[in-house]
Design a protein around this motif. Structure first.
Motif, mmCIF file in Angstrom:
data_model
loop_
_atom_site.group_PDB
_atom_site.id
_atom_site.type_symbol
_atom_site.label_atom_id
_atom_site.label_comp_id
_atom_site.label_asym_id
_atom_site.label_seq_id
_atom_site.Cartn_x
_atom_site.Cartn_y
_atom_site.Cartn_z
ATOM 1 N N ASP A 280 9.591 -7.138 65.577
ATOM 2 C CA ASP A 280 10.094 -6.283 66.658
ATOM 3 C C ASP A 280 9.092 -5.179 67.027
ATOM 4 O O ASP A 280 9.303 -4.466 68.007
ATOM 5 C CB ASP A 280 11.420 -5.621 66.247
ATOM 6 N N ILE A 281 8.033 -5.035 66.236
ATOM 7 C CA ILE A 281 7.050 -3.969 66.452
ATOM 8 C C ILE A 281 5.841 -4.518 67.210
ATOM 9 O O ILE A 281 5.263 -5.535 66.825
ATOM 10 C CB ILE A 281 6.567 -3.363 65.118
ATOM 11 N N PHE A 283 2.330 -3.285 67.858
ATOM 12 C CA PHE A 283 1.369 -2.235 67.535
ATOM 13 C C PHE A 283 0.378 -2.026 68.684
ATOM 14 O O PHE A 283 -0.074 -0.909 68.914
ATOM 15 C CB PHE A 283 0.625 -2.581 66.238
ATOM 16 N N TYR A 284 0.044 -3.094 69.383
ATOM 17 C CA TYR A 284 -0.903 -2.965 70.493
ATOM 18 C C TYR A 284 -0.281 -2.179 71.643
ATOM 19 O O TYR A 284 -0.913 -1.290 72.225
ATOM 20 C CB TYR A 284 -1.333 -4.345 70.969
ATOM 21 N N GLY A 285 0.965 -2.509 71.976
ATOM 22 C CA GLY A 285 1.641 -1.819 73.075
ATOM 23 C C GLY A 285 2.317 -0.534 72.673
ATOM 24 O O GLY A 285 2.876 0.177 73.516
ATOM 25 N N LYS A 286 2.341 -0.228 71.355
ATOM 26 C CA LYS A 286 2.959 0.994 70.824
ATOM 27 C C LYS A 286 4.436 1.081 71.214
ATOM 28 O O LYS A 286 4.921 2.107 71.701
ATOM 29 C CB LYS A 286 2.206 2.240 71.299
ATOM 30 N N THR A 287 5.144 -0.026 70.985
ATOM 31 C CA THR A 287 6.577 -0.075 71.287
ATOM 32 C C THR A 287 7.295 -0.836 70.174
ATOM 33 O O THR A 287 6.683 -1.567 69.398
ATOM 34 C CB THR A 287 6.862 -0.783 72.624
ATOM 35 N N ILE A 302 11.510 0.543 73.066
ATOM 36 C CA ILE A 302 11.365 1.966 72.786
ATOM 37 C C ILE A 302 9.884 2.287 72.567
ATOM 38 O O ILE A 302 9.220 1.614 71.773
ATOM 39 C CB ILE A 302 12.148 2.364 71.516
ATOM 40 N N PRO A 303 9.343 3.288 73.268
ATOM 41 C CA PRO A 303 7.949 3.682 73.020
ATOM 42 C C PRO A 303 7.812 4.380 71.672
ATOM 43 O O PRO A 303 8.736 5.058 71.218
ATOM 44 C CB PRO A 303 7.647 4.641 74.177
ATOM 45 N N LEU A 304 6.665 4.204 71.033
ATOM 46 C CA LEU A 304 6.398 4.824 69.741
ATOM 47 C C LEU A 304 5.323 5.893 69.898
ATOM 48 O O LEU A 304 4.265 5.631 70.475
ATOM 49 C CB LEU A 304 5.925 3.769 68.737
ATOM 50 N N ASN A 305 5.577 7.093 69.388
ATOM 51 C CA ASN A 305 4.553 8.131 69.450
ATOM 52 C C ASN A 305 3.592 7.981 68.276
ATOM 53 O O ASN A 305 3.739 7.092 67.432
ATOM 54 C CB ASN A 305 5.179 9.525 69.512
ATOM 55 N N SER A 306 2.595 8.844 68.191
ATOM 56 C CA SER A 306 1.547 8.704 67.179
ATOM 57 C C SER A 306 2.096 8.851 65.764
ATOM 58 O O SER A 306 1.629 8.169 64.838
ATOM 59 C CB SER A 306 0.442 9.735 67.427
ATOM 60 N N SER A 307 3.087 9.727 65.573
ATOM 61 C CA SER A 307 3.665 9.915 64.234
ATOM 62 C C SER A 307 4.340 8.639 63.753
ATOM 63 O O SER A 307 4.161 8.216 62.606
ATOM 64 C CB SER A 307 4.676 11.066 64.250
ATOM 65 N N ALA A 308 5.128 8.019 64.644
ATOM 66 C CA ALA A 308 5.807 6.776 64.281
ATOM 67 C C ALA A 308 4.809 5.646 64.052
ATOM 68 O O ALA A 308 4.962 4.839 63.125
ATOM 69 C CB ALA A 308 6.807 6.388 65.372
ATOM 70 N N MET A 309 3.770 5.585 64.879
ATOM 71 C CA MET A 309 2.766 4.534 64.731
ATOM 72 C C MET A 309 2.047 4.647 63.385
ATOM 73 O O MET A 309 1.845 3.648 62.680
ATOM 74 C CB MET A 309 1.748 4.615 65.871
#
Length: 420
Positions: A280-281, A283-287, A302-309
């Motif tokens: 479900d992750i 990583f390339y699209g940060k979602t 859902i977009p992922l910010n830098s902390s979540a990434m």
């Protein structure tokens, strides 16, 4: 005149013999009855053991005889086949009882509700009553609680269930109807027995839940975390992980830290976090994708910010063989519930000491409320918040509108009139 039994020594084994029954068959051959001889203090003793059709085989007899000989030499009991068989049967019954009890402890809310509660209520109530219970269960209760064992459901989890219902705009009365079904289910589980064992023992989790009163108008959760409080909780979880004496405890606290961070930065519910898979992750699209389900809340990207990434990349390194982002620490198929650990953290920090009502308490679901509140405070428009929260209607998001800064004060200042 009855024919004398023809005893035959077991080939290659001293002290074990058998005779074959002429008329009694087992697996196409005459059934064999086994007996064992041995010597004790100069006296020869013999015990009849049983039939091959009862499960007896020569290998078991040899093992048992060797054990008895060892017991006799060491002065231990039992020293007879009868005593040994009784001991084994006692252990077998104890193991079976323990297995049945363990199976009972693992009975899920769904299993008990469908197999025991509804059949019982259907036989005793009017059709309208039990069919309404089934509808409420299928629509909301079972998707939220159904796959958890009865003894794994906590008051904190039930509070989150109520929060989810209020988030969907349900009234106090409707919430109470759903909680009544849960209470009745637990009450019935406390007096239902399976194989002589009571299905549920102990205090029902709903007994510790503060239920809404029909006169209340403000049951929706009000409190959200400040940035300082959120940072404090995260630091505490990481510190507990570093100081934990066992690897499983370290993993649990680190999982708690990561789950909190993920909820604060995405608004994911606890159940959505527990079901999240690496597939479900993006990583390339940060979602990440919350999968859609007819029996659960709406899905979405859902977009992922830098902390979540950063957190997810670290977890990927540690958990690369697991399908779930948060796999079970103690084995099994289901991720354990986060409510217990979260409550421990919040209580240890005193964050609920001043709460005077349930809506003011910090629970895991408060993290989702915090996510939306922080967005509103940062000036994100209500329609964007609705999209990120995956709310079905704008009315569900309007509760955060008062937090969005506006230019009203600056606007009226433009209308200043001279007071001279």
């Amino acid at each position: 005149m009855a024919r004398k039994k023809a005893w035959v020594p077991l080939s290659g084994v001293k002290g074990i013999r058998y005779y074959e029954h002429e008329d009694r068959k087992y697996r196409g051959r005459p059934d064999r009855y086994y007996a064992v001889r041995w010597s004790r203090q100069g006296k020869v003793k013999e015990e009849g053991i049983g039939w091959a059709s009862q499960g007896w085989v020569a290998a078991d007899l040899i093992t048992m005889r060797n054990q008895l000989q060892q017991n006799y030499k060491q002065g231990e009991t039992p020293t007879t086949f009868k005593g040994l068989m009784e001991q084994r049967e006692k252990k077998r019954r104890a193991a079976k009882a323990a297995e049945e009890e363990e199976t009972l402890r693992a009975m899920t809310f769904r299993q008990f509700f469908e197999e025991h509660f509804i059949p019982w209520k259907r036989d005793r109530k009017k059709r309208r009553s039990w069919t309404d219970d089934v509808k409420r269960a299928n629509h909301r209760i079972l998707p939220f609680l159904g796959e958890l064992p009865l003894n794994a459901i906590t008051p904190e989890l039930l509070h989150e269930f109520m929060d989810a219902m209020y988030e969907d705009g349900l009234s106090d009365g409707t919430v109470l109807h759903h909680m009544a079904v849960i209470r009745q289910t637990y009450n019935r589980a406390a007096v239902t027995t399976v194989d002589g064992n009571v299905v549920f023992t102990g205090l029902s989790p709903i007994a510790s839940v503060e239920l809404p009163k029909l006169s209340d108008n403000c049951n929706a959760r009000e409190r959200y975390l400040t940035k300082e409080e959120a940072d404090l909780i995260l630091r505490t979880c990481r510190k507990n992980s570093e100081n934990a004496p066992r690897s499983t405890a370290k993993a649990s606290w680190l999982d708690m830290h990561d789950a909190i961070l993920l909820s604060l930065t995405t608004g994911l519910r606890m159940g959505e976090i527990q079901r999240l898979e690496w597939s479900d992750i993006n990583f390339y699209g940060k979602t990440l994708v919350v999968r859609k389900s007819t029996s659960r809340k709406p899905g979405g990207t859902i977009p992922l910010n830098s902390s979540a990434m950063t957190m997810l990349k670290d977890r990927k390194t540690r958990k690369e063989r697991a399908a779930l982002v948060f796999p079970p620490v103690f084995g099994g198929k289901k991720r354990e519930n986060f409510s217990h650990l979260f409550k421990d953290v919040v209580d240890s920090l005193g964050l609920n000491d001043d709460a005077t009502s349930e809506s003011q308490r910090i629970v895991f679901h408060s993290l989702r409320h915090t996510f939306a509140s922080w967005l509103a405070i940062a000036g994100v428009d209500i329609y964007r918040i609705k999209s990120l929260m995956r709310h079905k209607t704008l009315a569900m998001t309007q509760r955060y509108a008062h937090l969005i800064p506006d230019d009203s004060r600056e606007a009226v200042e433009l209308l200043s009139v001279s007071n001279d």
